[in-house]
Design a protein around this motif. Structure first.
Motif, PDB file in Angstrom:
ATOM      1  N   ARG A   1       0.850  -1.217   0.000  1.00 12.29           N
ATOM      2  CA  ARG A   1       0.000   0.000   0.000  1.00 12.29           C
ATOM      3  C   ARG A   1       0.867   1.241   0.000  1.00 12.29           C
ATOM      4  N   GLN A   2       1.929   1.215   0.812  1.00 14.45           N
ATOM      5  CA  GLN A   2       2.828   2.373   0.904  1.00 14.45           C
ATOM      6  C   GLN A   2       3.511   2.621  -0.443  1.00 14.45           C
ATOM      7  N   VAL A   3       3.938   1.528  -1.078  1.00 13.83           N
ATOM      8  CA  VAL A   3       4.594   1.645  -2.388  1.00 13.83           C
ATOM      9  C   VAL A   3       3.607   2.215  -3.406  1.00 13.83           C
TER      10      VAL A   3
ATOM     11  N   GLY B   1       1.948   6.763  -6.731  1.00 15.25           N
ATOM     12  CA  GLY B   1       0.944   7.691  -7.248  1.00 15.25           C
ATOM     13  C   GLY B   1       1.435   9.129  -7.245  1.00 15.25           C
ATOM     14  N   GLN B   2       2.434   9.421  -6.406  1.00 14.21           N
ATOM     15  CA  GLN B   2       2.948  10.797  -6.321  1.00 14.21           C
ATOM     16  C   GLN B   2       3.964  11.095  -7.435  1.00 14.21           C
ATOM     17  N   GLY B   3       4.358  10.051  -8.142  1.00 16.49           N
ATOM     18  CA  GLY B   3       5.206  10.261  -9.314  1.00 16.49           C
ATOM     19  C   GLY B   3       6.694  10.407  -9.054  1.00 16.49           C
TER      20      GLY B   3
END
Ligand code: KG4
Ligand code: ZN
Length: 351
Positions: free
Chosen positions: A225-227, A232-234
């Motif tokens: 989940r953390q990955v 998603g933040q790029g």
């Protein structure tokens, strides 16, 4: 002094050793990891084939290194459970064939009993019962050892083994196989406090948590989940901080629960064995926590943490000296609990 030739083929290391009493006269390990790394994990069929190819040369080398001939051996031993059935069969059939050919007794060895014995290849342990934290790719167990062959399991993982969790998390961080050494290398210099991952507690039906059991599957999901959130933040993944934070929480949970278990069970010594025991952060934390709680701790020598045949040889020497001998028709088993290891030497074998 009992001298045995021991073979280990339960997973992806082909190994042979000659052990005499508690001394390793010769030991070699041929690792298959590079081949399995292409697939991100062990491929059973490939493992069996590589064992078939590797064993004859390994046996030749340990005989040569030790300067012994088959006639000098008292017995032949091979790991027969637990592990990959096809891989186990290679060592078992080779060992039994040699035993038959040379008229030697055969001993089928329980792989976990081998790991337990690995600590005896290092500094001597004090007298009396002790607690073993066995952490490998297939097992995470807390075992009380009262005497050779007398065990009681006090804790275990309810899902993934600690080493398996290292392997899975390494894969999702894009690191190599096996995951333990890859995570350890990536974690060096990382910030172990940057991410807070869960400690995987096991709920009890009557409420509260099991004090000594482990659960690692939720931890793997939390890292995933953390990955995904970071992806998603790029920006590029902070692999080093993720690896260090993951390694830290695994080491903390293993050390906290095993030290608590030792104290509450009245055991003065904690012993670390298995592939994950090679991890330096785990060793460091164990040293600190055991010191703080007034416990003594021991760890198997580095070369004998991951799979090897010397530890199997030592387990065989102990069993042989206690009168143990397996039937030449003994088979192999993918699963067999450690508490049942004595059945390998019973008149009615378990398989
Ligand atoms: O005992 P072992 O060689 O085989 C089994 O009986 O399973 O353990 C292999 C496991 C693998 O999951 C590997 O990733 C892990 O031990 N391992 C480590 C390290 N070296 C091997 N885990 C953490 N840190 C290490 N340095
Ligand atoms: Zn092992």
């Amino acid at each position: 002094m009992t001298t045995v030739l021991a073979l280990e083929t339960s997973c992806d290391e082909s190994a042979a050793a000659i052990v005499s009493g508690r001394r390793v006269l010769a030991g070699v390990v041929a690792s298959q990891v590079e081949e399995h790394a292409r697939w991100g994990g062990v491929v059973p069929e490939i493992a069996s084939r590589r064992h078939v190819e590797a064993l004859p040369a390994l046996i030749g080398r340990v005989l040569e290194q030790s300067g012994l001939a088959m006639a000098d051996l008292d017995a032949i031993a091979a790991t027969v459970a637990p592990g990959l059935a096809g891989a186990l069969l290679v060592g078992s059939v080779t060992g039994r064939t040699l035993a038959r050919l040379h008229g030697k007794p055969f001993l089928g060895v329980h792989h976990l009993e081998g790991h337990l014995c690995s600590v005896h290849l290092g500094e001597p342990l004090p007298e009396g019962p002790y607690l073993v934290l066995l952490v490998s790719g297939g097992h995470t167990e807390l075992i009380r050892v009262d005497a050779p062959g007398r065990y009681a399991r006090l804790g275990r993982s309810r899902d993934d083994a600690a080493g398996e969790c290292f392997d899975k998390v390494a894969r999702l961080l894009g690191l190599g196989y096996p995951g333990g050494p890859a995570i350890e290398a990536a974690a060096a210099g990382g910030d172990s406090g940057r991410f807070r991952f869960p400690k995987g507690r096991v709920s009890l039906p009557q409420g509260g948590f099991h004090p000594y059991d482990f659960s690692f599957s939720g931890l793997k999901t939390a890292v995933l989940r953390q990955v995904q959130a970071l992806g998603g933040q790029g920006s590029p993944l902070p692999v080093s901080d993720l690896a260090a934070s993951f390694e830290q929480v695994v080491a903390e949970v293993l050390v906290e629960r095993s030290c608590r278990c030792a104290v509450e069970a009245g055991l003065a010594t904690v012993v670390l064995v298995g592939g994950v025991a090679a991890n330096r952060r785990l060793r460091r934390l164990m040293e600190q926590e055991a010191g703080a709680r007034g416990l003594l701790w021991r760890v198997a020598p580095l070369a004998y943490c991951t799979d090897n045949a010397a530890m199997v040889g030592l387990a065989a020497v102990e069993r042989f000296e206690a009168g143990g001998c397996s039937g030449i028709g003994l088979g192999v088993a993918a699963r067999l609990s450690l508490e049942r290891a004595a059945e390998l030497y019973a008149p009615q074998p378990p398989f």
